[in-house]
Design a protein around this motif. Structure first.
Motif, PDB file in Angstrom:
ATOM      1  N   VAL A 120       0.829  -1.208   0.000  1.00  0.00           N
ATOM      2  CA  VAL A 120       0.000   0.000   0.000  1.00  0.00           C
ATOM      3  C   VAL A 120       0.865   1.261   0.000  1.00  0.00           C
ATOM      4  O   VAL A 120       0.490   2.278  -0.584  1.00  0.00           O
ATOM      5  N   ALA A 121       2.027   1.190   0.635  1.00  0.00           N
ATOM      6  CA  ALA A 121       2.939   2.339   0.650  1.00  0.00           C
ATOM      7  C   ALA A 121       3.531   2.577  -0.742  1.00  0.00           C
ATOM      8  O   ALA A 121       3.678   3.726  -1.171  1.00  0.00           O
ATOM      9  N   ILE A 122       3.836   1.502  -1.450  1.00  0.00           N
ATOM     10  CA  ILE A 122       4.362   1.626  -2.815  1.00  0.00           C
ATOM     11  C   ILE A 122       3.268   2.172  -3.737  1.00  0.00           C
ATOM     12  O   ILE A 122       3.513   3.047  -4.572  1.00  0.00           O
ATOM     13  N   ALA A 123       2.048   1.684  -3.579  1.00  0.00           N
ATOM     14  CA  ALA A 123       0.925   2.186  -4.385  1.00  0.00           C
ATOM     15  C   ALA A 123       0.708   3.670  -4.122  1.00  0.00           C
ATOM     16  O   ALA A 123       0.488   4.447  -5.059  1.00  0.00           O
ATOM     17  N   LEU A 124       0.793   4.073  -2.866  1.00  0.00           N
ATOM     18  CA  LEU A 124       0.641   5.484  -2.524  1.00  0.00           C
ATOM     19  C   LEU A 124       1.758   6.315  -3.149  1.00  0.00           C
ATOM     20  O   LEU A 124       1.521   7.430  -3.641  1.00  0.00           O
ATOM     21  N   LEU A 125       2.947   5.794  -3.147  1.00  0.00           N
ATOM     22  CA  LEU A 125       4.087   6.480  -3.770  1.00  0.00           C
ATOM     23  C   LEU A 125       3.833   6.690  -5.268  1.00  0.00           C
ATOM     24  O   LEU A 125       4.042   7.792  -5.797  1.00  0.00           O
ATOM     25  N   LEU A 126       3.348   5.660  -5.945  1.00  0.00           N
ATOM     26  CA  LEU A 126       3.040   5.781  -7.373  1.00  0.00           C
ATOM     27  C   LEU A 126       1.916   6.785  -7.611  1.00  0.00           C
ATOM     28  O   LEU A 126       1.955   7.550  -8.575  1.00  0.00           O
ATOM     29  N   ARG A 127       0.944   6.799  -6.722  1.00  0.00           N
ATOM     30  CA  ARG A 127      -0.150   7.766  -6.840  1.00  0.00           C
ATOM     31  C   ARG A 127       0.344   9.194  -6.593  1.00  0.00           C
ATOM     32  O   ARG A 127      -0.007  10.110  -7.322  1.00  0.00           O
ATOM     33  N   THR A 128       1.162   9.350  -5.574  1.00  0.00           N
ATOM     34  CA  THR A 128       1.684  10.668  -5.228  1.00  0.00           C
ATOM     35  C   THR A 128       2.486  11.259  -6.379  1.00  0.00           C
ATOM     36  O   THR A 128       2.398  12.459  -6.654  1.00  0.00           O
ATOM     37  N   TYR A 129       3.246  10.426  -7.046  1.00  0.00           N
ATOM     38  CA  TYR A 129       4.107  10.888  -8.137  1.00  0.00           C
ATOM     39  C   TYR A 129       3.519  10.641  -9.520  1.00  0.00           C
ATOM     40  O   TYR A 129       4.239  10.708 -10.519  1.00  0.00           O
ATOM     41  N   SER A 130       2.227  10.397  -9.613  1.00  0.00           N
ATOM     42  CA  SER A 130       1.617  10.082 -10.909  1.00  0.00           C
ATOM     43  C   SER A 130       1.790  11.216 -11.915  1.00  0.00           C
ATOM     44  O   SER A 130       1.994  10.960 -13.109  1.00  0.00           O
ATOM     45  N   GLY A 131       1.740  12.460 -11.460  1.00  0.00           N
ATOM     46  CA  GLY A 131       1.965  13.592 -12.361  1.00  0.00           C
ATOM     47  C   GLY A 131       3.381  13.607 -12.899  1.00  0.00           C
ATOM     48  O   GLY A 131       3.610  13.820 -14.094  1.00  0.00           O
TER      49      GLY A 131
END
Length: 109
Positions: free
Chosen positions: A82-93
């Protein structure tokens, strides 16, 4: 952008970020669980996928061989999925910008 998650990341990440990166897959999904890095690289190139890995080897290959494929190097250490998924979401832009710029490797923490 479609992502190819390396063996060192959870296969469940594909579903976790499917709304942002539809069509993404894990090496396990495409029969590359035991494949060497060069085979994974070739598969990603042939299928227009960006490799996501916690392994420095793909970053090194990107610098040596150039794109495609591009590489997202997750440098956050061993963290829950979930932390990796959040990281990908945070940096999606930033990841979207990475897709169209000249960089070959994007490091995220």
């Amino acid at each position: 952008m479609k992502l190819l998650f390396d063996q060192n990341l959870s296969f469940k990440l594909c579903q976790d970020v499917s709304d942002l990166f539809p069509g993404s897959c894990h090496v396990r999904d495409v029969g590359l669980t035991q494949a060497d890095d060069r085979t994974i690289w070739s598969f990603a190139r042939a299928n227009q996928l960006t490799i996501v890995s916690q392994d420095a080897d793909f970053s090194d290959m990107a610098m040596l061989l150039g794109p495609p494929p591009k590489v997202i190097w997750v440098r956050s250490g061993n963290r829950p999925r979930v932390a990796i998924a959040l990281l990908l979401r945070t940096y999606s832009g930033l990841i979207a910008e990475f897709e169209v710029n000249d960089a070959v490797c994007l490091e995220i923490y």
